[in-house]
Design a protein around this motif. Structure first.
Motif, short mmCIF file in Angstrom:
data_model
loop_
_atom_site.label_atom_id
_atom_site.label_comp_id
_atom_site.label_asym_id
_atom_site.label_seq_id
_atom_site.Cartn_x
_atom_site.Cartn_y
_atom_site.Cartn_z
N ILE A 39 37.83 25.99 -19.14
CA ILE A 39 38.78 25.27 -18.29
C ILE A 39 40.13 25.11 -18.98
O ILE A 39 41.19 25.26 -18.37
N SER B 288 39.54 26.43 -6.93
CA SER B 288 39.83 27.64 -7.71
C SER B 288 39.57 28.88 -6.86
O SER B 288 40.29 29.88 -6.97
N CYS C 266 41.87 32.15 -12.24
CA CYS C 266 41.12 31.50 -11.15
C CYS C 266 39.63 31.84 -11.23
O CYS C 266 38.77 30.97 -11.04
N SER D 265 38.09 30.02 -14.12
CA SER D 265 38.06 28.59 -13.86
C SER D 265 36.82 28.20 -13.05
O SER D 265 36.18 27.17 -13.31
N SER E 204 41.49 21.80 -11.68
CA SER E 204 40.33 21.66 -12.57
C SER E 204 40.75 21.10 -13.93
O SER E 204 40.10 20.19 -14.47
N GLY E 205 41.84 21.64 -14.49
CA GLY E 205 42.30 21.20 -15.79
C GLY E 205 42.73 19.74 -15.78
O GLY E 205 42.36 18.96 -16.66
N CYS F 286 42.07 28.44 -18.80
CA CYS F 286 42.56 28.74 -17.45
C CYS F 286 43.69 27.82 -17.03
O CYS F 286 44.68 28.26 -16.43
N PHE F 287 43.56 26.53 -17.35
CA PHE F 287 44.63 25.59 -17.06
C PHE F 287 45.90 25.98 -17.81
O PHE F 287 47.00 25.98 -17.27
#
Length: 414
Positions: A323, A390, A295, A298, A237-238, A326-327
């Motif tokens: 995001i 995720s 997770c 995210s 995602s990141g 979380c990344f």
């Protein structure tokens, strides 16, 4: 030694600040696409240049692994010097690009290979110097790497507005080369099995510390494959959003170029905060428990982005902030997580191999984003794919807990 290890951490952080400028790519991409279009006469878009960023992220593990091998034999200083000169030399060469192909070689290959070599050495070195604070220190070192975009993005935008994108590449490359060369002279190889004075690992930590696996032994462990796929899912995602953050801000939300560059900086700021917060938290509640939280959040972050549209600026900022956090959590935790699981002695090479998971995310994240945009004219379905991955990451966290619990039970029985 206590003061010296903190000095080494500071030097590695300065180096990582320079290397982390890769996260400013989306700010370089738009003006560079315009420049190449005007030079060649044919339309070049940021989507066309996304492959350059993808390659730069994808080739890093090659030199992280080989650089780790050289690091273990010749020390981090020499490897950082070579890697740093390659990285910054690639930036300077990018200032002479007249085509996408040239940029693919200069930035994608030369800078990407140099980045992996230098970054792998700084991270493995600080983790070895701080066995008592692996999560926190791994978080700090990787946070500065992520924080680079906060500093660099507005500077690049300013240089581009006053001059051009090629000039920005040359200026940033030259300044960073000087900083990396100077900082590398403060970095030294840590003593073997280094432990801070007066520190004794806790019982469970002591059991982990006694495990020292080389890369062949690590790759024979089923847990390795759970961890590397988890890293890919967690970083997807990141990497997807970072690669086209400015493009999303302009195309989906309707921001102007300056506001879009600010969005890139905010994303980078939360990315950096996530590394430190998650690293600190993982030292207390455990690496895997912290990754489970990352997770979960995210999924929430990409879901928020799914519901954004033109004018929903606040919602967009909330989504990219989550995001980013979380990344950052995955990037900050995994150096120490790898050392915990397979030992610190061979972590230079082991983490380089584990970093392939990040490279896969660096390839597939931007590729999926670009493909969805070109096929459908919007980013929405890319966010659904990211949420699904995720979710898979969350399941892998649960599988890791089951596998390690079973392994501990077998060890106690034996």
């Amino acid at each position: 030694m206590e003061k010296k290890r903190w000095l080494i951490l500071i030097a590695c952080c300065v180096i990582n600040l320079c290397l982390g400028s890769i996260y400013s790519w989306s700010v370089f991409a738009t003006p560079m696409a315009d420049y190449l279009t005007s030079f060649s006469g044919s339309l070049v878009t940021t989507a066309d240049l996304a492959l350059v960023y993808t390659v730069a992220n994808s080739v890093g593990p090659i030199t992280m692994i080989t650089g780790g091998w050289f690091n273990d034999r010749f020390g981090p200083r020499n490897v950082i010097l070579v890697g740093g000169i390659l990285f910054t030399g690639g930036l300077i060469l990018s200032g002479f690009a007249k085509s996408t192909g040239f940029l693919l070689v200069s930035y994608g290959l030369v800078s990407g290979l140099g980045l992996g070599m230098a970054y792998g050495c700084t991270i493995s070195t600080v983790v070895k110097y701080f066995p008592d604070k692996r999560g926190l220190v791994g978080g700090i070192a990787t946070a500065v790497y992520g924080l680079s975009a906060v500093v660099i993005s507005p500077i690049v935008t300013m240089i581009v507005e006053k001059s051009s994108a090629p000039t920005a590449f040359k200026m940033i490359g030259g300044i960073f080369m000087a900083l990396i060369i100077i900082s590398s002279f403060f970095v030294k190889r840590p003593p073997e099995n280094f432990k801070p004075e007066g520190w004794q690992p806790k019982e469970n930590h002591a059991r982990v510390e006694s495990v020292e696996k080389n890369w062949q032994e690590m790759m024979k462990s089923p847990i390795f494959y759970v961890m590397i796929i988890l890293l890919t899912c967690g970083a997807f995602s990141g990497m997807m959003v970072i690669s086209q953050a400015a493009g999303i801000a302009q195309g989906m939300i309707g921001m102007d170029i300056l506001a879009a560059s600010s969005a890139v900086s905010i994303l980078a700021l939360f990315n950096s905060c996530g590394r430190i917060i998650a690293g600190y938290l993982s030292d207390r509640i455990g690496r895997i428990n912290t990754l489970m939280i990352a997770c979960t959040f995210s999924i929430a972050g990409v879901t928020v982005l799914f519901f954004t549209s033109e004018g929903t600026t606040a919602l967009f900022y909330i989504g990219i902030s989550i995001i980013g956090l979380c990344f950052g959590a995955f990037m900050g935790i995994f150096p120490g997580f790898t050392a915990d699981q397979f030992g610190a002695k061979n972590n230079s090479v082991n983490y380089g191999i584990m970093f392939i998971g990040f490279a896969l995310a660096g390839y597939f994240g931007p590729t999926v984003m670009r493909s969805v945009l070109q096929r459908e004219g919007s980013y929405q379905n890319a966010f659904i794919i990211a949420a699904g991955l995720s979710g898979i990451g969350l399941l892998l966290c649960g599988l890791y807990k089951i596998m390690t619990k079973k392994a501990a039970s077998i060890e106690e029985t034996a």
